[in-house]
Design a protein around this motif. Structure first.
Motif, short mmCIF file in Angstrom:
data_model
loop_
_atom_site.label_atom_id
_atom_site.label_comp_id
_atom_site.label_asym_id
_atom_site.label_seq_id
_atom_site.Cartn_x
_atom_site.Cartn_y
_atom_site.Cartn_z
N ASP A 126 2.41 4.61 10.29
CA ASP A 126 1.56 3.77 9.84
C ASP A 126 0.85 4.11 8.24
OD1 ASP A 126 2.33 2.16 11.75
OD2 ASP A 126 0.06 2.22 12.60
N GLN A 127 0.72 3.38 7.56
CA GLN A 127 0.04 3.63 6.05
C GLN A 127 -1.39 3.85 6.64
OE1 GLN A 127 0.96 0.42 3.29
NE2 GLN A 127 2.88 1.50 2.63
N PRO A 128 -1.98 4.85 6.14
CA PRO A 128 -3.42 5.06 6.56
C PRO A 128 -4.50 4.41 5.76
CG PRO A 128 -2.58 6.90 5.15
CD PRO A 128 -1.51 5.77 5.12
N MET A 129 -5.61 3.88 6.68
CA MET A 129 -6.88 3.61 6.03
C MET A 129 -7.80 4.65 5.67
SD MET A 129 -9.01 0.60 5.49
CE MET A 129 -8.84 -0.45 6.64
N TYR A 130 -7.59 5.84 6.35
CA TYR A 130 -8.75 7.13 6.34
C TYR A 130 -7.63 8.09 6.24
CZ TYR A 130 -12.32 3.73 7.75
OH TYR A 130 -13.07 2.51 8.16
N THR A 131 -8.51 9.09 5.52
CA THR A 131 -7.80 10.51 5.45
C THR A 131 -8.16 11.32 6.59
OG1 THR A 131 -9.80 11.32 4.42
CG2 THR A 131 -8.58 10.49 2.86
N PRO A 132 -7.67 12.36 6.92
CA PRO A 132 -7.95 13.23 8.14
C PRO A 132 -9.26 13.47 7.99
CG PRO A 132 -6.01 13.77 7.10
CD PRO A 132 -6.20 13.00 6.11
N GLY A 133 -10.04 13.40 6.97
CA GLY A 133 -11.58 13.90 6.75
C GLY A 133 -12.23 12.72 6.95
N HIS A 134 -11.77 11.42 7.44
CA HIS A 134 -12.40 10.17 7.95
C HIS A 134 -13.20 9.44 6.34
CE1 HIS A 134 -11.78 11.02 11.91
NE2 HIS A 134 -12.50 12.39 11.69
N LYS A 135 -12.53 9.87 5.30
CA LYS A 135 -12.81 9.07 4.03
C LYS A 135 -11.77 8.05 3.91
CE LYS A 135 -15.08 12.98 1.47
NZ LYS A 135 -15.02 13.61 0.48
N LEU A 136 -12.25 7.14 2.97
CA LEU A 136 -11.20 5.94 2.90
C LEU A 136 -10.04 6.36 1.86
CD1 LEU A 136 -13.53 3.00 2.05
CD2 LEU A 136 -12.16 3.23 4.11
N THR A 137 -8.76 6.23 2.15
CA THR A 137 -7.66 6.32 1.33
C THR A 137 -7.65 5.45 0.15
OG1 THR A 137 -6.35 4.94 2.58
CG2 THR A 137 -6.10 7.25 3.19
N ALA A 138 -7.05 5.28 -0.76
CA ALA A 138 -6.75 4.18 -1.73
C ALA A 138 -6.43 2.95 -1.09
CB ALA A 138 -5.67 4.68 -2.81
N ASN A 139 -5.67 3.07 0.26
CA ASN A 139 -5.31 1.66 0.95
C ASN A 139 -6.77 1.09 1.35
OD1 ASN A 139 -2.67 1.84 0.70
ND2 ASN A 139 -2.45 3.19 2.36
N GLY A 140 -7.57 2.25 1.72
CA GLY A 140 -8.98 1.61 2.43
C GLY A 140 -9.72 1.25 1.48
N LEU A 141 -9.78 1.87 0.06
CA LEU A 141 -10.73 1.46 -0.89
C LEU A 141 -10.58 0.06 -1.51
CD1 LEU A 141 -10.98 4.68 -2.69
CD2 LEU A 141 -12.86 3.78 -1.45
N PHE A 142 -9.08 -0.16 -1.72
CA PHE A 142 -8.48 -1.40 -2.07
C PHE A 142 -8.58 -2.45 -1.05
CE2 PHE A 142 -6.76 0.74 -5.55
CZ PHE A 142 -7.05 -0.04 -6.52
N TYR A 143 -8.63 -2.19 0.49
CA TYR A 143 -8.62 -3.15 1.18
C TYR A 143 -9.90 -3.72 1.58
CZ TYR A 143 -8.69 -5.11 6.01
OH TYR A 143 -8.64 -5.97 7.19
N GLY A 176 0.99 -1.23 0.13
CA GLY A 176 -0.18 0.02 0.04
C GLY A 176 0.94 1.29 -0.13
N HIS A 177 0.00 2.40 0.05
CA HIS A 177 0.89 3.57 -0.27
C HIS A 177 1.05 4.46 1.11
CE1 HIS A 177 1.47 4.05 -4.52
NE2 HIS A 177 1.27 2.75 -4.15
N ASP A 178 1.92 5.17 1.36
CA ASP A 178 2.29 6.14 2.33
C ASP A 178 1.35 7.14 2.27
OD1 ASP A 178 4.25 4.02 3.17
OD2 ASP A 178 5.85 5.43 2.05
#
Length: 176
Positions: free
Chosen positions: A80-97, A64-66
């Motif tokens: 840690d690589q994030p699951m969520y943005t500071p605005g509580h939306k899924l990051t690309a990591n979170g979307l693929f996960y 995943g991405h940093d």
């Protein structure tokens, strides 16, 4: 141009972007405006992420991405690589996960087009992979996402991939 690209074909960055009808700036691209999932990866020495092929090139383990580097955060490799943005939306990591977790339950695996960087501005199209698993694991005092993708023989959005009867596997970067 999309129907002209074949797995193993070496192309320029511009050709890759034209084929996908999008300016690819990020390594993880989930459901772009054309509906495609695209991963840009590298196994070259000095690559920023620990991507690797297994099982003679039919399995890709993608890291995943940093978070983005900022003036306050000089080294994103320290957190840690994030699951969520500071605005509580899924990051690309979170979307693929989340897509991988859902796929494990439904057995409907998202298709991901994979391009591999072999030199600056030079890429190779590795084909269409199924996203089959995702997890987090420790790496250098932090957690990183890992995504497991399996090469498929299916035809997806006009880009034909070879049949599994053929000798399919990703060609090692040094040979490309």
């Amino acid at each position: 141009m999309t129907d002209e690209i074949k797995p193993g074909q070496v192309i320029s960055y511009l050709d890759m972007c034209q084929a996908e009808s999008v300016n690819l700036q990020k390594g993880m691209n989930f459901k772009l405006r054309n509906g495609h999932n695209i991963i840009l990866m590298s196994v070259r020495n000095g690559a920023p992420y620990a991507d690797r092929f297994e099982n003679d090139g039919t399995i890709l383990i993608y890291e995943g991405h940093d978070v983005n580097k900022t003036p306050e955060l000089v080294n994103p490799k320290n957190i840690d690589q994030p699951m969520y943005t500071p605005g509580h939306k899924l990051t690309a990591n979170g979307l693929f996960y989340e897509a991988a977790q859902k796929a494990k339950q439904t057995k409907i695996f998202p298709k991901v087009r994979v391009y591999e960087k072999i030199k600056p501005e030079i890429w190779v199209y590795n084909g269409v992979f199924n996203l089959i698993d995702a997890w987090q694991e420790p790496s250098d005092n932090r957690k990183v996402f890992k995504f497991k993708l399996e090469l498929t023989s299916e035809i997806t959005n006009e880009i034909a991939t070879p049949t599994l009867d053929a000798d399919i596997r990703a060609i090692p970067s040094d040979i490309k």
